[in-house]
Scaffold this motif. Sequence first.
Motif, PDB file in Angstrom:
ATOM      1  N   GLY A   1       0.882  -1.092   0.050  1.00 42.15           N
ATOM      2  CA  GLY A   1       0.080   0.036  -0.054  1.00 42.15           C
ATOM      3  C   GLY A   1       0.826   1.385   0.063  1.00 42.15           C
ATOM      4  N   PRO A   2       0.391   2.354   0.173  1.00 44.39           N
ATOM      5  CA  PRO A   2       0.993   3.550   0.075  1.00 44.39           C
ATOM      6  C   PRO A   2       1.918   4.072   1.335  1.00 44.39           C
ATOM      7  CG  PRO A   2      -1.444   4.201   0.645  1.00 44.39           C
ATOM      8  CD  PRO A   2      -1.144   2.515   0.232  1.00 44.39           C
ATOM      9  N   THR A   3       2.813   4.859   0.867  1.00 47.50           N
ATOM     10  CA  THR A   3       3.767   5.025   1.947  1.00 47.50           C
ATOM     11  C   THR A   3       3.279   5.962   2.961  1.00 47.50           C
ATOM     12  OG1 THR A   3       4.773   6.817   0.685  1.00 47.50           O
ATOM     13  CG2 THR A   3       5.870   4.796   0.677  1.00 47.50           C
ATOM     14  N   PRO A   4       3.684   6.125   4.318  1.00 52.40           N
ATOM     15  CA  PRO A   4       3.000   6.973   5.212  1.00 52.40           C
ATOM     16  C   PRO A   4       3.292   8.572   4.560  1.00 52.40           C
ATOM     17  CG  PRO A   4       4.489   5.808   6.192  1.00 52.40           C
ATOM     18  CD  PRO A   4       4.661   5.454   4.711  1.00 52.40           C
TER      19      PRO A   4
ATOM     20  N   ALA B   1      12.290   7.548  -2.972  1.00 52.57           N
ATOM     21  CA  ALA B   1      13.515   7.682  -2.157  1.00 52.57           C
ATOM     22  C   ALA B   1      13.628   6.577  -1.149  1.00 52.57           C
ATOM     23  CB  ALA B   1      13.468   9.151  -1.402  1.00 52.57           C
ATOM     24  N   ALA B   2      12.516   6.100  -0.538  1.00 51.90           N
ATOM     25  CA  ALA B   2      12.445   5.016   0.561  1.00 51.90           C
ATOM     26  C   ALA B   2      13.126   3.855  -0.325  1.00 51.90           C
ATOM     27  CB  ALA B   2      11.256   4.911   0.860  1.00 51.90           C
ATOM     28  N   THR B   3      12.345   3.422  -1.634  1.00 50.14           N
ATOM     29  CA  THR B   3      12.944   2.256  -2.060  1.00 50.14           C
ATOM     30  C   THR B   3      14.440   2.292  -2.485  1.00 50.14           C
ATOM     31  OG1 THR B   3      10.747   1.747  -2.889  1.00 50.14           O
ATOM     32  CG2 THR B   3      12.658   0.624  -4.049  1.00 50.14           C
ATOM     33  N   ASP B   4      14.977   3.482  -2.807  1.00 58.30           N
ATOM     34  CA  ASP B   4      16.363   3.870  -3.082  1.00 58.30           C
ATOM     35  C   ASP B   4      17.249   3.375  -1.732  1.00 58.30           C
ATOM     36  OD1 ASP B   4      18.760   6.046  -3.398  1.00 58.30           O
ATOM     37  OD2 ASP B   4      18.433   4.889  -5.076  1.00 58.30           O
ATOM     38  N   ALA B   5      16.847   4.066  -0.747  1.00 55.20           N
ATOM     39  CA  ALA B   5      17.489   3.691   0.695  1.00 55.20           C
ATOM     40  C   ALA B   5      17.517   2.246   1.013  1.00 55.20           C
ATOM     41  CB  ALA B   5      16.827   4.753   1.619  1.00 55.20           C
ATOM     42  N   ALA B   6      16.563   1.616   0.849  1.00 58.03           N
ATOM     43  CA  ALA B   6      16.463   0.182   1.256  1.00 58.03           C
ATOM     44  C   ALA B   6      17.267  -0.565   0.273  1.00 58.03           C
ATOM     45  CB  ALA B   6      14.869  -0.311   1.080  1.00 58.03           C
ATOM     46  N   LEU B   7      17.378  -0.203  -0.984  1.00 52.42           N
ATOM     47  CA  LEU B   7      18.317  -0.948  -1.840  1.00 52.42           C
ATOM     48  C   LEU B   7      19.775  -0.742  -1.619  1.00 52.42           C
ATOM     49  CD1 LEU B   7      16.341  -0.284  -5.392  1.00 52.42           C
ATOM     50  CD2 LEU B   7      16.898  -2.680  -4.193  1.00 52.42           C
ATOM     51  N   ARG B   8      20.052   0.586  -1.279  1.00 46.61           N
ATOM     52  CA  ARG B   8      21.381   0.733  -0.848  1.00 46.61           C
ATOM     53  C   ARG B   8      21.910   0.020   0.421  1.00 46.61           C
ATOM     54  NH1 ARG B   8      23.263   4.727  -4.220  1.00 46.61           N
ATOM     55  NH2 ARG B   8      21.950   5.690  -5.362  1.00 46.61           N
TER      56      ARG B   8
END
Length: 86
Positions: free
Chosen positions: A58-61, A68-75
């Motif tokens: 579902g949608p992010t908070p 940006a959140a996906t990018d951070a998780a991938l890093r």
Amino acid sequence: MRARYLPAVDRVDRDGEAVLLVDREVVRLSALATTLLDSCPDWTPVSELVDVLLAAYGPTPEGVDPAAATDAALRTLAAQGLVELD
């Protein structure tokens, strides 16, 4: 940016989460991180991974940019030796 999963030495999945052996280190992944990892078996654009996570969770908070959140998780996964980024 694109990402692809780098297979671990060993992996155990349970209740949507995963525990992986990377070199000599044990890494425990949340369900979201496991979904992210499993969604890039080959080079996959981050935009596709964002869509996968939004469909699954579902949608992010409010105020959180999903890209940006996906990018951070991938890093974070890359720093743990679980994905390769391009």
